[in-house]
Scaffold this active site. Structure first.
Site, PDB file in Angstrom:
ATOM      1  N   VAL A 143      -3.305   8.490   5.589  1.00  0.00           N
ATOM      2  CA  VAL A 143      -1.918   8.158   5.928  1.00  0.00           C
ATOM      3  C   VAL A 143      -1.017   8.225   4.705  1.00  0.00           C
ATOM      4  CG1 VAL A 143      -2.646   6.715   7.863  1.00  0.00           C
ATOM      5  CG2 VAL A 143      -2.295   5.654   5.616  1.00  0.00           C
ATOM      6  N   ARG A 151       0.834  -1.210   0.000  1.00  0.00           N
ATOM      7  CA  ARG A 151       0.000   0.000   0.000  1.00  0.00           C
ATOM      8  C   ARG A 151       0.867   1.258   0.000  1.00  0.00           C
ATOM      9  NH1 ARG A 151      -5.363  -0.749   0.586  1.00  0.00           N
ATOM     10  NH2 ARG A 151      -5.586   1.483   0.988  1.00  0.00           N
ATOM     11  N   HIS A 153      -4.803   9.452  12.166  1.00  0.00           N
ATOM     12  CA  HIS A 153      -4.612   8.016  11.935  1.00  0.00           C
ATOM     13  C   HIS A 153      -3.152   7.675  11.669  1.00  0.00           C
ATOM     14  CE1 HIS A 153      -9.085   6.922  10.894  1.00  0.00           C
ATOM     15  NE2 HIS A 153      -8.916   7.382  12.122  1.00  0.00           N
ATOM     16  N   CYS A 196      15.996  -2.342  19.858  1.00  0.00           N
ATOM     17  CA  CYS A 196      15.782  -3.624  20.556  1.00  0.00           C
ATOM     18  C   CYS A 196      15.793  -4.835  19.635  1.00  0.00           C
ATOM     19  CB  CYS A 196      14.474  -3.584  21.343  1.00  0.00           C
ATOM     20  SG  CYS A 196      12.984  -3.635  20.312  1.00  0.00           S
TER      21      CYS A 196
END
Length: 275
Positions: free
Chosen positions: A112, A78, A130, A173
């Protein structure tokens, strides 16, 4: 075709002379003329093995926990559609309305895809409720730091290589990053999605243009209700009947302009330019 009748023009002229804000609330329908399919259209499903998943299943924290790489493949696909897309006349009209109203202008977007910024809307007056496909963050929340979105060109049926998978890991991490977007099973908050800021804007809004969104999520609904409760004007711009158009038609301060945003917004822009 003309969308603004004389009554609405009078209301807009009256608003223009006052000090309240113009706020524009945008959703996925604004970007369809730029070639970006909405999450809920027929192209939204994703096949994993022999199972078809709908967007409401793929775009969730639950699915990310179970199948992080499949979720990433869907979002990367997307993202690359969005990357190639260009703003349409609706996006540029919104940018020009910001130029006219300056500090009286706010943009609240569910989109987005980054097209508002390609049209040069300012980041300081834009609230990404969003999130955005421009950024990622640690899926394990080891910190709240935002990272650039992984630049991985991916077609719909392509698998990720080992090298590409490494790009999807948190530099701190080592767990998987996640797209910095609000998933279907997550709640709005101020930290990432400007919940409180958006509601403060709604309280100051005299005119709210609702563009290309059907009202399926709670924060946009709350914004619209807040504007109406303070005698603000709402104008729903959408070719299809929806929650907001039905609400607008029930209110004396509500209007539904049944048309494409790429046609209606330029007419509203030209009206305000003429004042």
């Amino acid at each position: 075709m003309t969308y603004l009748d004389n009554t609405l023009k009078e209301r807009l002229t009256e608003f223009y002379t006052r000090s309240r804000k113009l706020t524009i609330l945008t959703g996925a329908g604004l970007s369809t003329d730029s070639g970006i399919p909405t999450f809920r259209d027929k192209d939204g499903f994703w096949t994993v093995g022999s199972v078809n998943y709908m967007p409401e299943e793929m775009g969730t924290l639950k699915m990310f926990t179970q199948k992080p790489l499949e979720v990433w493949r869907w979002f990367l696909y997307r993202f690359n559609i969005c990357l190639k897309a260009l703003p349409n006349t609706g996006h540029f009209a919104i940018k020009e309305l910001e130029d006219i109203f300056s500090d009286r202008f706010r943009l609240i977007t569910q989109n987005v895809d980054g097209l508002h910024f390609k049209a040069h809307s300012s980041r300081e007056r834009t609230f990404l409720i969003h999130g955005t496909l421009e950024r990622s963050r640690c899926g394990s929340e080891c910190s709240s730091e935002l990272y650039p979105y992984p630049q991985i060109p991916l077609e719909k049926d392509q698998q990720l290589t080992a090298a590409q998978i490494e790009l999807l890991k948190c530099p701190k991490c080592g767990n998987y990053l996640r797209p910095h977007v609000l998933w279907f099973d997550e709640r709005y908050n101020e930290k990432y999605f400007k919940l409180d800021s958006s509601m403060r804007v709604a309280k100051e809004t005299g005119l709210l243009l609702i563009v290309g969104t059907s009202g399926a999520t709670t924060l946009p609904q709350r914004i619209v209700e807040s504007v109406l409760s303070r005698q603000g004007i709402i104008i729903d711009i959408n070719p299809n009947e929806n929650y907001f158009s039905e609400l607008a038609l029930k209110k004396k301060n509500g209007y539904w302009l049944k048309g494409k945003s790429s046609e209606v917004l330029p007419e509203i822009l030209q009206f305000f330019k003429s004042l």
